[in-house]
Design an enzyme around this catalytic site. Structure first.
Site, PDB file in Angstrom:
ATOM      1  N   GLU B  55       0.834  -1.215   0.000  1.00 46.66           N
ATOM      2  CA  GLU B  55       0.000   0.000   0.000  1.00 46.66           C
ATOM      3  C   GLU B  55       0.864   1.260   0.000  1.00 46.66           C
ATOM      4  O   GLU B  55       0.561   2.228  -0.689  1.00 46.66           O
ATOM      5  CB  GLU B  55      -0.922   0.017   1.228  1.00 46.66           C
ATOM      6  CG  GLU B  55      -1.899  -1.149   1.311  1.00 46.66           C
ATOM      7  CD  GLU B  55      -1.353  -2.306   2.141  1.00 46.66           C
ATOM      8  OE1 GLU B  55      -0.135  -2.587   2.077  1.00 46.66           O
ATOM      9  OE2 GLU B  55      -2.158  -2.924   2.858  1.00 46.66           O
ATOM     10  N   CYS B  83      -2.266  -2.788   7.340  1.00 49.42           N
ATOM     11  CA  CYS B  83      -1.734  -2.721   8.706  1.00 49.42           C
ATOM     12  C   CYS B  83      -1.862  -1.275   9.194  1.00 49.42           C
ATOM     13  O   CYS B  83      -2.184  -0.370   8.419  1.00 49.42           O
ATOM     14  CB  CYS B  83      -0.276  -3.187   8.721  1.00 49.42           C
ATOM     15  SG  CYS B  83       0.914  -1.927   8.201  1.00 49.42           S
TER      16      CYS B  83
END
Lengths: 156, 156
Positions: B55, B83
């Site tokens: 990401e 996360c």
């Protein structure tokens, strides 16, 4: 005392960053065995990179210096308490200790969003301000299965 | 349906990443106006960078492409729920929506620490497993004062 010395340097970087139009008022250094092995300053607006926080930059620099994605016996000195993104990076890097100067309440007062993001991260997925939607195409679990079955994988 | 199409591509990147020894089983794409403007794959161990999650890489690529630290009308497709580090980055980038495939419970089962870090971030500073210590040299607030008094500052 050495903690004050390294923090003063992290703060000096933050100050210099403001004066030289480098970005937000944040600086950080990573220390190992009493020596600085990575420095970072906030460069979000100048590098057009939302992840370019001082701590992220310092961690990436130290990891590169050590050629290791873990910074196990290292300390991070940051001029301000880390945001959730940086705190996540601190855990992934497995730093030993974090020293910080200003607090998140201080940074909220001058317009930075850390507190808002801390609250968002603590919420269940379906209550966050940015919608998070699960999409499950047929191949969704293929990477995890390949990972589990991989014999030469490098864990972290 | 386009959400399935883009997710399938994020997952394909994750799978390819495992097969080609690129890193962990995670991939991501950023989409704007129906087109991919940034891709990312997990490269933590190969690039020796603890922040090189799929990401983060996709967000940095899209920001570079748009020459903008904000990705306001963009969607992120990630093969696995982000996360805390990546979720923080998602908020700083001001993404519009996040689509995810596998969940954090899935990734915990195959050995990734996301759930542990989510719990740590929700704890008060003095209860976290990585010690966080406040150090306040005399110059601590100098950068914030300089920022407040700066007339040509670029906020984010």
């Amino acid at each position: 005392m050495k903690e004050e010395m390294f923090m003063k340097m992290a703060v000096d970087i933050a100050y210099e960053n403001v004066v030289t139009n480098g970005g937000g008022p944040f600086g950080a250094v990573v220390v190992k065995n009493g020596q600085i092995i990575g420095v970072g300053r906030n460069q979000v607006t100048t590098k057009k990179d939302p992840t370019a926080h001082a701590e992220i930059k310092a961690i990436r620099a130290a990891s590169k210096y050590l050629n290791n994605n873990e910074l196990k016996d290292c300390q991070l000195y940051t001029s301000c308490e880390p945001c959730p993104m940086c705190l996540g990076a601190i855990y992934w890097a497995r730093l030993k200790v974090v020293y910080y100067g200003c607090t998140n309440k201080d940074s909220a007062k001058i317009g930075f969003d850390d507190e808002f993001i801390y609250k968002q991260i603590a919420l269940p997925v379906d209550q966050r301000s940015i919608p998070m939607v699960r999409v499950v195409p047929p191949n969704t679990y293929q990477p995890f299965h390949a990972w589990v079955n991989k014999t030469n994988k490098k864990k972290y």
